[in-house]
Scaffold this motif. Structure first.
Motif, PDB file in Angstrom:
ATOM      1  N   GLU A 203       2.041   1.803  -3.527  1.00 32.77           N
ATOM      2  CA  GLU A 203       0.955   2.263  -4.394  1.00 32.77           C
ATOM      3  C   GLU A 203       0.396   3.612  -3.968  1.00 32.77           C
ATOM      4  O   GLU A 203      -0.470   4.161  -4.662  1.00 32.77           O
ATOM      5  N   GLY A 204       0.869   4.140  -2.818  1.00 28.55           N
ATOM      6  CA  GLY A 204       0.331   5.400  -2.311  1.00 28.55           C
ATOM      7  C   GLY A 204      -1.088   5.272  -1.811  1.00 28.55           C
ATOM      8  O   GLY A 204      -1.860   6.241  -1.841  1.00 28.55           O
TER       9      GLY A 204
ATOM     10  N   THR B 288      -1.911   3.837   1.342  1.00 23.34           N
ATOM     11  CA  THR B 288      -1.999   3.659   2.795  1.00 23.34           C
ATOM     12  C   THR B 288      -2.933   4.706   3.392  1.00 23.34           C
ATOM     13  O   THR B 288      -2.799   5.900   3.096  1.00 23.34           O
TER      14      THR B 288
ATOM     15  N   SER C 299       0.827  -1.215   0.000  1.00 20.99           N
ATOM     16  CA  SER C 299       0.000   0.000   0.000  1.00 20.99           C
ATOM     17  C   SER C 299       0.858   1.259   0.000  1.00 20.99           C
ATOM     18  O   SER C 299       0.495   2.266  -0.622  1.00 20.99           O
ATOM     19  N   LEU C 300       2.013   1.226   0.667  1.00 18.92           N
ATOM     20  CA  LEU C 300       2.920   2.380   0.631  1.00 18.92           C
ATOM     21  C   LEU C 300       3.463   2.589  -0.782  1.00 18.92           C
ATOM     22  O   LEU C 300       3.565   3.726  -1.260  1.00 18.92           O
TER      23      LEU C 300
ATOM     24  N   GLY D  95       1.625   6.691   5.907  1.00 22.70           N
ATOM     25  CA  GLY D  95       1.185   6.925   4.548  1.00 22.70           C
ATOM     26  C   GLY D  95       1.627   8.252   3.972  1.00 22.70           C
ATOM     27  O   GLY D  95       1.831   8.375   2.761  1.00 22.70           O
ATOM     28  N   GLN D  96       1.776   9.277   4.814  1.00 24.51           N
ATOM     29  CA  GLN D  96       2.173  10.600   4.333  1.00 24.51           C
ATOM     30  C   GLN D  96       3.684  10.791   4.307  1.00 24.51           C
ATOM     31  O   GLN D  96       4.161  11.784   3.781  1.00 24.51           O
ATOM     32  N   GLY D  97       4.430   9.874   4.893  1.00 23.55           N
ATOM     33  CA  GLY D  97       5.876   9.984   4.948  1.00 23.55           C
ATOM     34  C   GLY D  97       6.402   9.458   6.272  1.00 23.55           C
ATOM     35  O   GLY D  97       5.653   8.916   7.085  1.00 23.55           O
TER      36      GLY D  97
END
Length: 279
Positions: A48-49, A51, A45-46, A142-144
């Motif tokens: 693929e963006g 998350t 998921s990370l 997910g954002q970093g």
């Protein structure tokens, strides 16, 4: 009468022994398998963006309980990687670190509350209790990624840290304190965000039940436990009948796997329903 009482006590003793075996020997294996599966899901998921970064899906539905959100790295205390999942009830802290749903997600501005067990299912909380003021750890979300620095450790009755200012973030690592499998209270480790924090969603999160709060228990699956216990009793009775009518070794080969699986599922459900989510 004595024979029946002896049988009941034998079954009760076997059940207690099974629970102990599951907690001491099986739960670390279950946790290890769950973490590997969750890490694979999170890594995909990370990449693929995809998350989750907010408590609801694109359709406006609440985020599914148990969804992997982030991964924590804290090699100073022996955590190579530990996946954080949505929800903090017993079923989620059996999988890994649980995120309390009415708080911001890790790495976001504001206060995020995470929970972990101190004795069973990986005992991540026991590692948290080794954190000292000034130590740092990293979270990939997910954002970093972001880094937190431990501010203090507190027990019930201790003063809470000052309120956050605009643009600040904090995580509260929550676990049980006390002896091994004998919790006496709740330990909270406050850590401040020392790198860039990410925007929080407009909608903060879902209301949480008592089962998702520190030392909460979750009786919602009690019906499932009763059903498993009934199936287990039926399997034992059936094995006893087969032992007398069919033969010892035939019964052993057929009945042991069935009884073993049912007993393991029942013991896992007992741990989920009866034991606190931080144990």
């Amino acid at each position: 009468m004595q024979r029946a009482l002896s049988l009941v006590l034998g079954i009760l003793s076997s059940g207690i022994l099974l629970l102990i075996v599951v907690l001491l020997a099986v739960s670390p294996v279950q946790h290890y398998v769950s973490q590997n599966t969750l890490y694979d899901q999170l890594r995909l998921s990370l990449a693929e963006g995809a998350t989750p970064v907010e408590p609801v899906t694109d359709d406006g539905e609440p985020l599914k309980i148990g969804t992997p959100l982030a991964v924590m790295y804290a090699k100073d205390i022996g955590i190579d990687r530990e996946v954080i999942v949505e929800g903090s009830a017993g079923a989620q802290t059996m999988l890994g670190i649980g995120h309390q749903r009415n708080t911001v997600m890790p790495c976001q501005l504001g206060t995020s509350v995470l929970m972990a067990r101190s004795s069973s299912y990986g005992a991540v909380g026991a590692a948290w209790s080794d954190l000292r003021v000034g130590q740092t750890f990293t979270v990939q979300a997910g954002q970093g990624s972001c880094t937190y620095k431990v501010r203090d450790r507190r027990l019930a009755g201790d003063d809470a840290p000052p309120a956050l200012k605009t643009g600040e973030g904090r995580v509260v690592l929550t676990t049980a304190t006390g002896g091994w499998y004998t919790p006496t209270g709740v330990l909270r480790v406050d850590a401040d965000l020392v790198t860039k924090g990410y925007d929080r969603p407009a909608q903060l999160g879902m209301p949480v039940s008592e089962a998702e709060r520190p030392m909460g228990t979750d009786p919602t699956n009690a019906f499932g436990l009763v059903l498993l216990l009934e199936l287990l009793a039926a399997a034992v009775i059936g094995a006893t009948w087969l032992w007398r009518r069919w033969g010892r070794w035939q019964t052993w080969i057929v009945a042991v796997p069935v009884i073993g699986v049912l007993a393991l599922l029942a013991a896992t459900n007992v741990n989920q329903i009866i034991l606190p989510n931080l144990l």
